[in-house]
Every structure is written in C-alpha cells, then in structure tokens.
Design an enzyme around this catalytic site. Structure first.
Site, short mmCIF file in Angstrom:
data_model
loop_
_atom_site.label_atom_id
_atom_site.label_comp_id
_atom_site.label_asym_id
_atom_site.label_seq_id
_atom_site.Cartn_x
_atom_site.Cartn_y
_atom_site.Cartn_z
N SER A 365 0.88 -1.15 0.00
CA SER A 365 0.00 0.00 0.00
C SER A 365 0.92 1.20 0.00
O SER A 365 1.63 1.44 0.97
CB SER A 365 -0.87 0.00 1.25
OG SER A 365 -1.57 1.21 1.33
N ARG A 366 0.94 1.93 -1.13
CA ARG A 366 1.97 2.97 -1.27
C ARG A 366 1.65 4.25 -0.54
O ARG A 366 2.53 5.04 -0.28
CB ARG A 366 2.22 3.24 -2.76
CG ARG A 366 2.93 2.10 -3.40
CD ARG A 366 3.39 2.39 -4.81
NE ARG A 366 3.61 1.11 -5.46
CZ ARG A 366 2.70 0.49 -6.21
NH1 ARG A 366 1.56 1.07 -6.45
NH2 ARG A 366 2.97 -0.68 -6.73
N VAL A 367 0.39 4.50 -0.22
CA VAL A 367 0.11 5.75 0.48
C VAL A 367 -0.56 5.54 1.84
O VAL A 367 -0.54 6.41 2.70
CB VAL A 367 -0.76 6.71 -0.36
CG1 VAL A 367 -0.05 7.10 -1.62
CG2 VAL A 367 -2.11 6.12 -0.66
#
Ligand code: ADP
Ligand code: MG
Length: 506
Positions: A365-367
């Site tokens: 989950s990049r953010v």
C-alpha cells in the site's frame, strides 16, 4: 441575348448539388441503419456530440460513442428488440446521467439508476453525469485518514487510506469479493458510505451479496449498482462510471465514500465487446487501444479533496481476476500501474487454509502507511517483514536441514503470527482489539502456546481483556496510540493472563 457561359451553368449546378441534402435535416435526427447486440449504427446525426444521449422510439435510450463521417455508432440502453432498421433517432443535447444523493442508500439499482430491489422508485432530486474529468492535483490533499477494513492482516500490513486506490487481485475463489464485503460491513456505525458495483457477475451471486449486506446491517449506508452477466455489454461498461458518480456526489458533499468495482476484468471484456461491435480497431488481445485510458480515467476520480473543497474523499477498491496467478497479463498490468497499491491473493495460500490468502511479500500500500493510526504502527512496524521472512524460511526449512535455535525461534514466532492473522469472513475486528492481539504475539506471549491453539488463545485473551481490563482497549481506541501508561497496564494484564490462558485452552 448571349448564351450562358458553361462556367455559369456549372456554378448553378454546383450550388444546387451543394444544397441538395439540406432537404432532409440530418443534423439532429438520424435513421437506424442496423441494430443488434446492444449496438446501433445511425445515418445522419451530424450534430451529435461524443457521449451524447440519444433518443430512440419506444423510450429506448442510446449513447453516441463512435462519430464517423456520415454515421454514428451508439450503445443501446434498453430493449433493442423494440428498435427496427429505419427508425428515427434524435439528439437530446444531454450527456448520460445517474440519480445521486442519500436517497440511493440502501438501494440496489442498475447502471442507469433504475431500482432493481422492488422497493419502489428511487428518491432523488439530483443527477450527475456518469463521466467527469477527475479533480486536478490542486484540489487534492494527501491521504491521512485510514479506511479500517477490520481485517487484521490488512489494517496491520497493507493499510488503506481514504482517497486511495487499492487493487485487490487474484484468481477466482481466492476471497477477493470477501475482502471488499467485509470492509463494507466494518463501516457500520462509522462515517464511510459505500458503493458496491457488480460487473458481469451472476445475478444469484449479486443477490447473495445484497442479502449478506442487509443481514449485517450494512445496506443502510451502501448503494449496490448491479450490471450482471445477463445484462448487455453497454450496461456492464457504464456501471462503474455510474457507481463512481454516486460516490463523487458524497465526496463533494464533504463526506467520505468507498467504491468497490467487482470486477474490472469483466469490465474490460464488456468494453472489448462493445468496441468490436462498433468496429473500432482492435489492439493487443483484441482490446481496443484505449482500454488503459478507460480504467485510468475511472480510477483517477478517487481522491481526497482539500479542506477548502469540503475535505471529502472517494476511495476506490478495484478488483481484478487473474488466471493461473498471472499478474503480467495486459489488463492486470494496466490496472496495477494506475493504483496506489495491490492486495495479492493466492489460491495456494487459500487452499492451505491461510485466509485471507494474502501474499505479504508482494502486496503493498503505497500511500496508506501515512494514514495508519499510531497505535497500529507501534505494534505492526516489523510485522510485514517478519512474516515475509518467515514464509521464505518456512519454505526453505522444509528441505529438512538442521536448524539453529535462532532460526527455529523465528519459525515458531512466524507460525503464530500467521495463525492470528487468519480471520473468518464476516468477523471484522476493531482497531483496539487488533492492536492487543498483535502486541501479544509480537512480544512473545504466544510463543509457548501450541500452534493449533493459537486462535483459541487469542479469543480467550480478548475475552479476558474485555472482562478484567476494559480500560486498556478503551485507551487505545480513544488515544489512537499506546501511551506509556497503557503499555504498562497491557503488559501487567498479559502477565496475569499467562496462567489463565493456559487453562482456557487446555
Ligand atoms: N477469510 C475467509 N475465511 C473463510 N472462507 C472465506 C474467506 N474469504 C472467502 N472465503 C470463501 O471463499 C470463497 C471464495 O470467496 P470469494 O470472495 O467469492 O472469492 P473471489 O471473489 O476471489 O472469487 C467463498 O465461498 C467465500 O465464502
Ligand atoms: Mg468475486
């Protein structure tokens, strides 16, 4: 009198020929040339605009999709059998819209906003175009608030933030829909409104989902948009855009919404079918060249708006179904590249009883990390790495070589972490309880517990904490972090529980 020059004659002729076709008005009215499979070709309609709504006889509506020199290719919404070759078609000057607003909550509608649940007409005094340009960067702000899924493995290791786009990807029957539905169910009593868009699924499956949501009390804050496998391809194609428009309305009213697209693989199929019937040039795997754009402009509409724009958000959970765990296909890679992270589910794990069947190593989950509550970050910091290392080690140790003590301890710990991250469907766990369990396992309180008793131990521990030390979970829930005094109380409680726990699971 001099004879008329040939130049003069030809000029008159030319004028008459030029004005000839003005006898029939072809700008706003056209004629059906052919119709079938939800697609019509229309002669005339030279004033039609792309994506303009068209009016056929018998209240059938269409959407101008392909504008060509003399003809227009249109998608048909409604019963195509009511239309015949030679029928008249009119422009409406409007674009396609769906009803929006809170009157839709608790309802099941088709892609045009018509009720499918037999609960009477939809109460709505507002509509929105289904297609809209996404909010530009200057209207957005960073994602800082979590979407609590209630699923331990996700909230701890793959946190999702409000306004984020997180892809759920895996083969069929790996629990993709289950994750989306559990996430919706977990919003009960909260302030996140949900939209579930079913694309190309069996009608019976959609009915099951609606019933599940209803039984869980989750339908009250949810809108279900259904375009099933039995619906024509144009309906399946527009369904996600309609669902997105309903979510955008909630976002622009300053609230938070979550939209699930289940699934975009079937959406791409529907788009391919429509495009081929409209005789658009086919590209790779016969998909039209703009299938990438069709998904990116949909997912780009997810956003967290700036506070001066109302501060609302729209979170998107698109789902992609792979075949043979192949995530390198055309459609999967496209959608992977336009989302802010992926939840990879695998059949091997699912059949091994590890459910949710999350592949921790490659899921990201990049953010969402920025949106994770501090309490969760305090206990889950190393969880993802530990678990990924454990899975590698476990595969390696099957070869049967002698293991040193440290490695064995790591394996034992990993197995217990894996065990407490297993979670049945429809049993969301609140944040504070997740934190208690993860704290206990990462601090070695389960190391002595037999593997097959780990989940019984967890249940007993939760029960004990609720009965004897309710203030610990309460403090975590309100502070959103584990303060020094809470930590002390938690450690003391866990020590006390050691004996009771052993008895509870004996
Ligand atoms: N966490 C879970 N624990 C037990 N069973 C599950 C879990 N998640 C899903 N299932 C079951 O697995 C099956 C497939 O799940 P589903 O979500 O429909 O898969 P998909 O959408 O990937 O095809 C369903 O019967 C569902 O009830
Ligand atoms: Mg599914």
């Amino acid at each position: 009198m001099a004879a008329r020059s040939s130049a003069e004659i030809s000029s008159i002729l030319r004028q008459q020929i030029e004005n000839f076709d003005q006898v029939v008005e072809t700008t706003n009215v056209g004629t059906v040339i052919d119709i079938g499979d939800g697609i019509a070709h229309i002669w005339g309609l030279s004033d039609a605009q792309a994506m303009e709504l068209l009016e056929f006889p018998n209240q059938v509506m269409g959407l101008a999709f392909n504008l060509e020199e003399d003809t227009v290719g249109a998608m048909i919404f409604g019963d195509g059998s009511l239309i015949a070759e030679g029928d008249e078609v009119r422009c409406t000057g409007r674009v396609m819209e769906v009803p929006v607003g809170d009157g839709l909550l608790g309802r099941v509608i088709d892609a045009l906003g018509r009720p499918l649940d037999g609960k009477g007409p939809i109460v709505s005094d507002k509509t929105r175009p289904i297609e809209k340009i996404a909010h530009g960067v200057i209207y957005r702000q960073p994602v800082t608030t979590p979407v609590q899924t209630g699923i331990k493995a996700l909230d701890s290791m793959i946190p999702i933030g409000r306004g984020q786009r997180e892809l759920i990807i895996g083969d069929r029957q790996t629990g993709k829909t289950a994750i989306a539905i559990d996430t919706i169910i977990n919003q009960k009593g909260g302030n996140l409104f949900c939209i579930y868009v079913a694309i190309g699924q069996k009608a019976s499956q959609v009915a099951n989902i609606v019933e599940t949501l209803d039984r869980a009390g989750a339908l009250a804050y949810t809108v279900v948009v259904a375009a099933t496998a039995a619906d024509p391809a144009p309906m399946q194609y527009i369904a996600p855009y309609a669902g997105c428009a309903i979510g955008e309305e909630i976002m622009e009213s300053g609230r938070d919404a979550l939209v699930v697209y289940d699934d975009l693989t079937k959406h791409a199929w529907a788009y391919r079918q429509v495009s081929l019937l409209l005789r658009r040039p086919a590209g790779r795997e016969a998909y039209p060249g703009d299938v990438f754009y069709c998904h990116s402009r949909l997912l780009e509409r997810a956003a967290r708006l700036r506070d001066d724009q109302g501060g609302g958000s729209l979170t998107a959970l698109p789902i992609i179904e792979t075949q043979g765990n192949d995530v390198s296909g055309y459609i999967p890679t496209n959608v992977i590249s336009i989302t802010d992270g992926q939840i990879y589910l695998e059949s091997d794990l699912f059949y091994a009883g590890i459910r949710p069947a999350l592949n921790v190593g490659i899921s990201v989950s990049r953010v969402g990390g920025a949106a994770q509550t501090r309490a969760m970050r305090q206990v889950a910091g190393r969880l993802k790495l530990d678990l990924a290392q454990f899975r590698e080690l476990a595969a390696f140790s099957q070869i049967g070589s002698d293991l040193d003590r440290a490695t064995r301890a790591q394996l034992e710990r990993g197995m217990r972490i894996q065990e407490v991250l297993k979670q049945p469907q429809y049993h969301p766990v609140p944040l504070a309880q997740q934190v208690l369990t993860l704290w206990a396992v990462t601090n070695g309180y389960l190391d002595e517990v037999p593997i097959d008793k780990a989940r019984a131990w967890e249940d007993a521990f939760q029960g004990y904490m609720e009965r004897s030390h309710p203030q610990v979970a309460q403090a975590i829930a309100t502070d959103k972090q584990i303060s020094d005094s809470t930590l002390e109380a938690l450690r003391a409680a866990a020590e006390q529980f050691k004996n009771e726990g052993a008895r509870a699971i004996a």
